[in-house]
Write a protein that holds these residues in place. Structure first.
Motif, PDB file in Angstrom:
ATOM      1  N   ALA A 251       9.032  -7.430   1.291  1.00  0.00           N
ATOM      2  CA  ALA A 251       9.243  -6.432   0.238  1.00  0.00           C
ATOM      3  C   ALA A 251       7.928  -5.810  -0.200  1.00  0.00           C
ATOM      4  O   ALA A 251       6.852  -6.397  -0.047  1.00  0.00           O
ATOM      5  CB  ALA A 251       9.942  -7.072  -0.958  1.00  0.00           C
ATOM      6  N   SER A 252       8.020  -4.635  -0.777  1.00  0.00           N
ATOM      7  CA  SER A 252       6.838  -3.887  -1.205  1.00  0.00           C
ATOM      8  C   SER A 252       6.321  -4.337  -2.568  1.00  0.00           C
ATOM      9  O   SER A 252       5.385  -3.731  -3.092  1.00  0.00           O
ATOM     10  CB  SER A 252       7.177  -2.391  -1.277  1.00  0.00           C
ATOM     11  OG  SER A 252       8.235  -2.180  -2.221  1.00  0.00           O
ATOM     12  N   GLU A 253       6.879  -5.401  -3.125  1.00  0.00           N
ATOM     13  CA  GLU A 253       6.555  -5.785  -4.497  1.00  0.00           C
ATOM     14  C   GLU A 253       5.364  -6.745  -4.555  1.00  0.00           C
ATOM     15  O   GLU A 253       5.021  -7.404  -3.573  1.00  0.00           O
ATOM     16  CB  GLU A 253       7.778  -6.414  -5.159  1.00  0.00           C
ATOM     17  CG  GLU A 253       9.005  -5.522  -5.109  1.00  0.00           C
ATOM     18  CD  GLU A 253       8.705  -4.106  -5.578  1.00  0.00           C
ATOM     19  OE1 GLU A 253       8.372  -3.919  -6.751  1.00  0.00           O
ATOM     20  OE2 GLU A 253       8.812  -3.174  -4.754  1.00  0.00           O
ATOM     21  N   LYS A 254       4.769  -6.861  -5.733  1.00  0.00           N
ATOM     22  CA  LYS A 254       3.561  -7.671  -5.896  1.00  0.00           C
ATOM     23  C   LYS A 254       3.839  -9.161  -5.839  1.00  0.00           C
ATOM     24  O   LYS A 254       2.914  -9.965  -5.681  1.00  0.00           O
ATOM     25  CB  LYS A 254       2.887  -7.330  -7.227  1.00  0.00           C
ATOM     26  CG  LYS A 254       3.765  -7.631  -8.438  1.00  0.00           C
ATOM     27  CD  LYS A 254       3.097  -7.200  -9.726  1.00  0.00           C
ATOM     28  CE  LYS A 254       4.001  -7.484 -10.934  1.00  0.00           C
ATOM     29  NZ  LYS A 254       3.381  -7.056 -12.206  1.00  0.00           N
TER      30      LYS A 254
ATOM     31  N   ALA B 197       3.778   5.795  -2.497  1.00  0.00           N
ATOM     32  CA  ALA B 197       4.384   6.989  -1.905  1.00  0.00           C
ATOM     33  C   ALA B 197       5.873   6.821  -1.644  1.00  0.00           C
ATOM     34  O   ALA B 197       6.655   7.761  -1.819  1.00  0.00           O
ATOM     35  CB  ALA B 197       3.663   7.329  -0.594  1.00  0.00           C
ATOM     36  N   LYS B 198       6.290   5.635  -1.256  1.00  0.00           N
ATOM     37  CA  LYS B 198       7.672   5.419  -0.842  1.00  0.00           C
ATOM     38  C   LYS B 198       8.544   4.788  -1.922  1.00  0.00           C
ATOM     39  O   LYS B 198       9.774   4.781  -1.785  1.00  0.00           O
ATOM     40  CB  LYS B 198       7.711   4.531   0.396  1.00  0.00           C
ATOM     41  CG  LYS B 198       7.056   5.135   1.623  1.00  0.00           C
ATOM     42  CD  LYS B 198       7.187   4.195   2.817  1.00  0.00           C
ATOM     43  CE  LYS B 198       6.571   4.767   4.075  1.00  0.00           C
ATOM     44  NZ  LYS B 198       6.703   3.839   5.231  1.00  0.00           N
ATOM     45  N   GLY B 199       7.923   4.259  -2.969  1.00  0.00           N
ATOM     46  CA  GLY B 199       8.701   3.535  -3.961  1.00  0.00           C
ATOM     47  C   GLY B 199       9.065   2.150  -3.446  1.00  0.00           C
ATOM     48  O   GLY B 199       8.622   1.729  -2.375  1.00  0.00           O
ATOM     49  N   PRO B 200       9.890   1.406  -4.185  1.00  0.00           N
ATOM     50  CA  PRO B 200      10.294   0.074  -3.718  1.00  0.00           C
ATOM     51  C   PRO B 200      11.031   0.159  -2.386  1.00  0.00           C
ATOM     52  O   PRO B 200      11.994   0.916  -2.246  1.00  0.00           O
ATOM     53  CB  PRO B 200      11.215  -0.429  -4.837  1.00  0.00           C
ATOM     54  CG  PRO B 200      10.845   0.379  -6.040  1.00  0.00           C
ATOM     55  CD  PRO B 200      10.453   1.726  -5.509  1.00  0.00           C
ATOM     56  N   HIS B 201      10.590  -0.605  -1.399  1.00  0.00           N
ATOM     57  CA  HIS B 201      11.232  -0.597  -0.092  1.00  0.00           C
ATOM     58  C   HIS B 201      11.000  -1.940   0.585  1.00  0.00           C
ATOM     59  O   HIS B 201      10.247  -2.787   0.077  1.00  0.00           O
ATOM     60  CB  HIS B 201      10.728   0.548   0.783  1.00  0.00           C
ATOM     61  CG  HIS B 201       9.254   0.508   1.077  1.00  0.00           C
ATOM     62  ND1 HIS B 201       8.294   0.725   0.112  1.00  0.00           N
ATOM     63  CD2 HIS B 201       8.564   0.263   2.231  1.00  0.00           C
ATOM     64  CE1 HIS B 201       7.087   0.624   0.642  1.00  0.00           C
ATOM     65  NE2 HIS B 201       7.229   0.336   1.922  1.00  0.00           N
ATOM     66  N   HIS B 202      11.646  -2.124   1.725  1.00  0.00           N
ATOM     67  CA  HIS B 202      11.571  -3.419   2.401  1.00  0.00           C
ATOM     68  C   HIS B 202      11.767  -3.241   3.891  1.00  0.00           C
ATOM     69  O   HIS B 202      12.199  -2.166   4.357  1.00  0.00           O
ATOM     70  CB  HIS B 202      12.668  -4.353   1.869  1.00  0.00           C
ATOM     71  CG  HIS B 202      14.026  -3.997   2.348  1.00  0.00           C
ATOM     72  ND1 HIS B 202      14.768  -2.952   1.794  1.00  0.00           N
ATOM     73  CD2 HIS B 202      14.789  -4.483   3.369  1.00  0.00           C
ATOM     74  CE1 HIS B 202      15.907  -2.846   2.427  1.00  0.00           C
ATOM     75  NE2 HIS B 202      15.961  -3.756   3.397  1.00  0.00           N
TER      76      HIS B 202
ATOM     77  N   THR C  10       0.833  -1.207   0.000  1.00  0.00           N
ATOM     78  CA  THR C  10       0.000   0.000   0.000  1.00  0.00           C
ATOM     79  C   THR C  10       0.871   1.261   0.000  1.00  0.00           C
ATOM     80  O   THR C  10       0.553   2.260  -0.650  1.00  0.00           O
ATOM     81  CB  THR C  10      -0.932  -0.003   1.220  1.00  0.00           C
ATOM     82  OG1 THR C  10      -1.770  -1.163   1.179  1.00  0.00           O
ATOM     83  CG2 THR C  10      -1.798   1.240   1.243  1.00  0.00           C
ATOM     84  N   ASP C  11       1.991   1.200   0.713  1.00  0.00           N
ATOM     85  CA  ASP C  11       2.869   2.367   0.809  1.00  0.00           C
ATOM     86  C   ASP C  11       3.798   2.526  -0.394  1.00  0.00           C
ATOM     87  O   ASP C  11       4.520   3.527  -0.475  1.00  0.00           O
ATOM     88  CB  ASP C  11       3.734   2.272   2.073  1.00  0.00           C
ATOM     89  CG  ASP C  11       2.905   2.407   3.346  1.00  0.00           C
ATOM     90  OD1 ASP C  11       1.755   2.869   3.247  1.00  0.00           O
ATOM     91  OD2 ASP C  11       3.413   2.037   4.427  1.00  0.00           O
ATOM     92  N   ARG C  12       3.804   1.562  -1.290  1.00  0.00           N
ATOM     93  CA  ARG C  12       4.769   1.613  -2.394  1.00  0.00           C
ATOM     94  C   ARG C  12       4.573   2.837  -3.273  1.00  0.00           C
ATOM     95  O   ARG C  12       5.539   3.426  -3.778  1.00  0.00           O
ATOM     96  CB  ARG C  12       4.677   0.352  -3.248  1.00  0.00           C
ATOM     97  CG  ARG C  12       5.834   0.210  -4.236  1.00  0.00           C
ATOM     98  CD  ARG C  12       5.644  -0.995  -5.142  1.00  0.00           C
ATOM     99  NE  ARG C  12       6.830  -1.300  -5.906  1.00  0.00           N
ATOM    100  CZ  ARG C  12       7.234  -0.669  -7.010  1.00  0.00           C
ATOM    101  NH1 ARG C  12       6.523   0.365  -7.467  1.00  0.00           N
ATOM    102  NH2 ARG C  12       8.330  -1.025  -7.647  1.00  0.00           N
TER     103      ARG C  12
END
Length: 620
Positions: free
Chosen positions: A423-426, A285-290, A281-283
């Motif tokens: 990770a923020s990925e799908k 706004a924050k971009g790829p993150h972990h 959900t935050d990706r």
């Protein structure tokens, strides 16, 4: 589905689609009635499957043409005329009818083969049974739905219901089924589809096994994105979605903000899903993150060895559709990156596959012997699974591979990521993980499926540029694996690196040398064709038979508790509730043990002597 005047004609394909996904059938109905979304074109994977399915059917037909009386029904004529031509072929007693047209009420279709059998019917002293070709190597429930449907449509034409039907599988084997055992299930499925067509009930897109090949895949993906669906949470299951929705959680945003527990969902599972939803959900706004997961002994970063001189990065490209000389599937490219140079091992037939395996094994052996601290890195379990299969198939390097596995010389970075990083990925494919460590890809081939499609195109055209594109894709996979390893080494929690496994005795050299000596003796002997290979395989049978159980234990050690719970072969999430009581059992019910001290448990089932039986003095 076809619309004829005021009725809709259904086929076996419609039934199989409905049983997999009722929503796809609803979209089919809407499209048939002039509405609904625009279908996506067939994917390259779907076209490849269709080509191989047609080739499998054509090969079987060619073999039958050479051996007997075959009547072929033209499929380009109007369907009613094809039905009459099929009736005529059945009355004439043709040994085999290809593409027989069958019709009955709302149902109709083209059967691959109708085979004559020596059972009397209204046609004469013969009748027919249905046989269909399938690319799969094992029959599935959907195949039975099709076989029963065609058999039921065939019954009125010959005055008796066929007793059996058959599937001609992709590996050349043939599976037969007694139809009475499946008739009720298949009839209920057809009745359900007919009711749905007459009065469709509400449906919604739910991920299933057929999504990748479905023509509505793009539409459903748009719906999930628009609804912020729970199905977009990486690693979530349908059962978990159902439990969350029952608790009033209907979107990723809802899940990310949930604080209360969810009934029937374990708290650790809820915590994992909530964290995943929050990251995704935050990706925007924050971009790829972990974030790093809580440490668990033997999991995650405990599986990541210290980077060392001589480390290798490994990836395989395999073609599951290859079939030649009795071999199913081909590992056509092994790629190895050593940090500076890329070494490809190509194989375009089984003999070359064996040579590539030998060369690869020699490369690994030389590198790991010269650098005792080095490891071979890969992403996901496929490489190890393929190496095990290849060593067994070709009978080379089996003991050597086992030694490397015991020494933990292979490192699956997917297991490290799965247990150590959120990770923020799908998804947690390496292609999606690359967004976190900034790896960019180039080239025409982008995915593993695209590699298979490209390789099949090369087999048809033998264009060298295609092989260059596949090799570049494989090289990038290997280089990306190195970049992932380096990134994981940077973000790992502070602390000691895992202790290397102790070196194993080099008994593999003796075992492999003995096996090769035996193979050479058998091949030099004056034996009938194929006998040497058979005798060699028999000599290795018991050693090979014991390996899958040992491999299963080895693989289970890297899985999380949640994954062990989902694994049908493992038990996970167990908690001790008391001391062990008579844990060693025997099946000999009437054989009392003299070691058990509990007089109430006669006959006790302890299998070996024990002086401190935990059940001593307790009543049953």
């Amino acid at each position: 589905m076809l619309k004829e005047d005021d009725r809709i004609r259904l086929s076996a394909s419609d039934l199989m689609r409905f049983m997999s996904c009722a929503h796809a059938s609803r979209l089919d109905l809407e499209r048939l009635q002039g509405g609904g979304p625009e279908p996506a074109p067939d994917s390259e994977d779907a076209e490849l499957l269709q080509r191989h399915g047609d080739a499998h059917e054509a090969a079987h037909l060619d073999a039958l043409r050479a051996s007997g009386d075959v009547t072929e029904i033209e499929t380009d004529q109007p369907f009613p005329e094809a039905v009459e031509a099929t009736r005529a072929a059945l009355r004439a007693g043709s040994a085999l009818v290809f593409q027989g047209a069958l019709d009955g009420g709302a149902w109709g279709g083209w059967s691959d083969f109708l085979e004559r059998v020596d059972l009397p019917s209204n046609l004469g002293p013969w009748s027919y049974e249905v046989a269909d070709t399938k690319l799969k190597r094992k029959p599935s429930p959907s195949h039975l739905l099709q076989l029963v449907l065609y058999s039921d449509l065939l019954a009125p034409l010959q005055g008796r219901t066929p007793r059996s039907a058959h599937v001609l599988l992709g590996d050349g084997s043939r599976a037969g089924f007694r139809l009475p055992e499946y008739a009720n299930y298949a009839q209920q499925a057809r009745d359900r589809l007919e009711r749905f067509v007459a009065d469709p009930w509400p449906t919604r897109p739910i991920p299933c096994a057929t999504c990748d090949l479905c023509r509505w895949r793009d539409h459903c993906a748009e719906v999930w994105e628009r609804e912020d669906s729970l199905f977009l949470v990486a690693g979530i299951s349908r059962s978990q979605v159902a439990k969350l929705e029952a608790a009033g959680i209907t979107s990723m945003a809802d899940l990310a903000e949930r604080k209360e527990r969810v009934p029937r969902l374990a708290n650790p599972t809820l915590d994992r899903l909530r964290l995943q939803a929050r990251l995704q959900t935050d990706r925007a706004a924050k971009g790829p993150h972990h974030v790093l997961r809580e440490t668990a002994e033997g999991k995650g970063f405990d599986l990541l060895p210290r980077p060392a001189k001589g480390d290798l990065f490994y990836d395989i490209e395999g073609d599951p559709f290859y079939a030649d000389a009795g071999v199913e599937g081909l590992e056509y490219l092994h790629g190895v990156w050593d940090g500076a140079d890329f070494i490809p091992f190509w194989a375009h037939d089984p003999a070359a596959e064996k040579e590539a395996l030998i060369d690869l094994s020699e490369l690994f052996d030389a590198r790991l012997s010269a650098h005792p601290d080095a490891h071979v890195y890969h992403y996901a379990p496929y490489e190890i699974t393929a190496l095990r299969r290849l060593c067994t198939r070709h009978g080379v390097g089996e003991a050597r591979l086992d030694r490397w596995l015991r020494e933990r010389r292979f490192c699956d970075l997917y297991a490290v990521v799965r247990g150590g990083v959120a990770a923020s990925e799908k998804s947690y494919s390496i292609k999606d993980m690359e967004h976190l460590y900034g790896f960019e890809r180039t080239g025409k081939v982008k995915t593993a499926a695209g590699s298979v499609v490209a390789y099949e195109a090369w087999r048809e055209r033998e264009d060298p540029e295609i092989l260059e594109e596949i090799e570049e894709y494989n090289r990038l996979d290997c280089v990306s694996t190195e970049a992932l390893r380096d990134w994981l080494a940077e973000i790992r929690p502070d602390g000691a690196w895992p202790t290397p496994a102790p070196p194993q005795e080099k008994r593999h050299e003796e075992a492999d040398a003995e096996a090769e000596a035996l193979r050479a003796r058998l091949e030099a002997a004056d034996l009938p064709e194929g006998r040497a290979a058979l005798l060699f395989d028999l000599s290795q049978f018991h050693r090979r038979e014991a390996k899958p159980a040992a491999w299963a234990v080895f693989d289970a050690a890297t899985r999380t508790s949640e994954e062990l719970c989902d694994d049908m072969d493992s038990l996970g999430g167990l908690r001790a509730t008391g001391p062990v009581e008579c844990g060693i059992l025997t099946r000999r019910r009437n054989h009392p043990s003299t070691s058990c001290q509990n007089p109430y448990l006669r006959p006790c089932f302890c299998l070996r002597a024990s002086t401190n039986c935990a059940c001593a003095g307790k009543p049953p």
